[in-house]
Design an enzyme around this catalytic site. Structure first.
Site, PDB file in Angstrom:
ATOM      1  N   HIS A  11       8.985 -24.816   6.967  1.00 38.12           N
ATOM      2  CA  HIS A  11       8.123 -25.732   7.722  1.00 38.12           C
ATOM      3  C   HIS A  11       6.577 -25.628   7.261  1.00 38.12           C
ATOM      4  CE1 HIS A  11      10.558 -26.662  11.641  1.00 38.12           C
ATOM      5  NE2 HIS A  11      11.079 -27.026  10.473  1.00 38.12           N
ATOM      6  N   ASN A  12       6.302 -24.416   6.680  1.00 41.47           N
ATOM      7  CA  ASN A  12       4.965 -24.211   6.280  1.00 41.47           C
ATOM      8  C   ASN A  12       4.844 -24.073   4.833  1.00 41.47           C
ATOM      9  OD1 ASN A  12       5.317 -21.837   9.153  1.00 41.47           O
ATOM     10  ND2 ASN A  12       4.158 -23.742   9.272  1.00 41.47           N
ATOM     11  N   CYS A  24       2.770  -3.509   4.146  1.00 43.52           N
ATOM     12  CA  CYS A  24       1.687  -2.323   4.176  1.00 43.52           C
ATOM     13  C   CYS A  24       2.227  -2.065   5.709  1.00 43.52           C
ATOM     14  CB  CYS A  24       0.417  -2.819   4.401  1.00 43.52           C
ATOM     15  SG  CYS A  24      -0.103  -4.094   5.928  1.00 43.52           S
ATOM     16  N   GLY A  25       1.714  -0.930   6.431  1.00 43.99           N
ATOM     17  CA  GLY A  25       2.286  -0.403   7.653  1.00 43.99           C
ATOM     18  C   GLY A  25       2.776  -1.559   8.449  1.00 43.99           C
ATOM     19  N   THR A  26       1.948  -2.443   8.871  1.00 49.85           N
ATOM     20  CA  THR A  26       2.293  -3.515   9.771  1.00 49.85           C
ATOM     21  C   THR A  26       2.638  -4.891   9.171  1.00 49.85           C
ATOM     22  OG1 THR A  26      -0.053  -4.097  10.276  1.00 49.85           O
ATOM     23  CG2 THR A  26       0.728  -2.526  11.772  1.00 49.85           C
ATOM     24  N   GLY A  27       2.019  -4.839   8.147  1.00 49.63           N
ATOM     25  CA  GLY A  27       2.271  -6.039   7.214  1.00 49.63           C
ATOM     26  C   GLY A  27       0.964  -7.041   7.614  1.00 49.63           C
ATOM     27  N   ARG A  80       7.323 -34.565   7.719  1.00 48.71           N
ATOM     28  CA  ARG A  80       6.329 -34.308   8.559  1.00 48.71           C
ATOM     29  C   ARG A  80       5.573 -33.062   8.181  1.00 48.71           C
ATOM     30  NH1 ARG A  80      10.600 -32.916  11.367  1.00 48.71           N
ATOM     31  NH2 ARG A  80      10.194 -31.225  13.039  1.00 48.71           N
ATOM     32  N   HIS A  81       6.250 -32.236   7.724  1.00 47.75           N
ATOM     33  CA  HIS A  81       5.807 -30.772   7.301  1.00 47.75           C
ATOM     34  C   HIS A  81       4.786 -30.920   6.225  1.00 47.75           C
ATOM     35  CE1 HIS A  81       8.556 -29.206  10.409  1.00 47.75           C
ATOM     36  NE2 HIS A  81       9.661 -29.684   9.609  1.00 47.75           N
ATOM     37  N   ASP A  94       0.812  -1.092  -0.001  1.00 49.24           N
ATOM     38  CA  ASP A  94       0.081  -0.025   0.146  1.00 49.24           C
ATOM     39  C   ASP A  94       0.798   1.258   0.108  1.00 49.24           C
ATOM     40  OD1 ASP A  94       0.919   0.377   2.520  1.00 49.24           O
ATOM     41  OD2 ASP A  94      -0.793   0.145   3.539  1.00 49.24           O
ATOM     42  N   HIS A  95       0.237   2.479   0.217  1.00 47.98           N
ATOM     43  CA  HIS A  95       1.046   3.462   0.068  1.00 47.98           C
ATOM     44  C   HIS A  95       1.992   3.918   1.261  1.00 47.98           C
ATOM     45  CE1 HIS A  95      -2.406   4.062   2.813  1.00 47.98           C
ATOM     46  NE2 HIS A  95      -1.604   4.982   3.436  1.00 47.98           N
ATOM     47  N   GLY A 120      -2.419  -6.417   7.680  1.00 50.60           N
ATOM     48  CA  GLY A 120      -3.582  -6.368   6.827  1.00 50.60           C
ATOM     49  C   GLY A 120      -3.506  -6.753   5.313  1.00 50.60           C
ATOM     50  N   ARG A 135       1.075 -31.414   7.317  1.00 50.78           N
ATOM     51  CA  ARG A 135       0.431 -30.326   8.053  1.00 50.78           C
ATOM     52  C   ARG A 135       0.238 -29.239   6.917  1.00 50.78           C
ATOM     53  NH1 ARG A 135       5.511 -30.720  12.329  1.00 50.78           N
ATOM     54  NH2 ARG A 135       4.591 -32.410  13.610  1.00 50.78           N
ATOM     55  N   ARG A 176       6.354  -0.122   8.863  1.00 49.89           N
ATOM     56  CA  ARG A 176       6.542   0.807   9.982  1.00 49.89           C
ATOM     57  C   ARG A 176       7.019   0.093  11.157  1.00 49.89           C
ATOM     58  NH1 ARG A 176       0.401   3.450   8.716  1.00 49.89           N
ATOM     59  NH2 ARG A 176       1.487   5.002   7.153  1.00 49.89           N
TER      60      ARG A 176
END
Length: 149
Positions: free
Chosen positions: A102-103, A69-72, A136-137, A12-13, A74, A140, A113
């Site tokens: 693992h994921n 984004c600002g926090t990552g 094993r991953h 985002d911006h 959203g 999952r 930010r």
């Protein structure tokens, strides 16, 4: 690295400058950044940008994606709504490496930010250099995929 070394990038911006720094950084390391913007500092909606990058990854057009984004948080939530996407927010290199190993995460989200440019580039390097360990991953990850319906 596979033949598909394309990485979708969007933000985002709040994260334009950091996204552009990441694009230059990964290009210097042999990855092909597919930077889909935005380029204007006017307020924009992170769900649209998260979805657009996630669709490039889910379609196979890009092997991986990096969104900001600002926090990552959203933009990560929006990306994870796209079937086939496994995206995690990371503010440290250990987590970035582990979501790949693992994921089998195919997207990384960073809060512009939350972390500075130097740490962000280290996080990106950890994410891009890690490979899924399977074993094993894999069971999952299959369980996560089954939740998509």
């Amino acid at each position: 690295m596979t033949a598909n070394n394309r990485v979708a990038l969007s933000s985002d911006h709040a994260a334009i400058e950091l996204r552009q720094a990441i694009a230059a950084h990964i290009a210097a390391h042999g990855w092909e950044p597919v930077d889909i913007g935005p380029t204007s500092p006017e307020s924009t909606h992170y769900p649209q940008h998260g979805q657009a990058a996630a669709q490039l990854v889910a379609s196979g057009d890009c092997r991986l994606g990096i969104i900001l984004c600002g926090t990552g948080q959203g933009i990560m939530m929006a990306a994870n709504k796209v079937k086939g996407v496994r995206c995690g927010v990371c503010s440290d290199t250990f987590s970035a490496r582990m979501i790949r190993q693992h994921n089998d995460a195919n997207m990384l989200s960073i809060g512009a930010r939350v972390v500075g440019e130097g740490l962000a580039l280290d996080i990106v390097d950890a994410f891009l250099s890690a490979e899924f360990e399977g074993g094993r991953h894999a069971t999952r990850v299959e369980m996560i995929e089954a939740l998509e319906g």
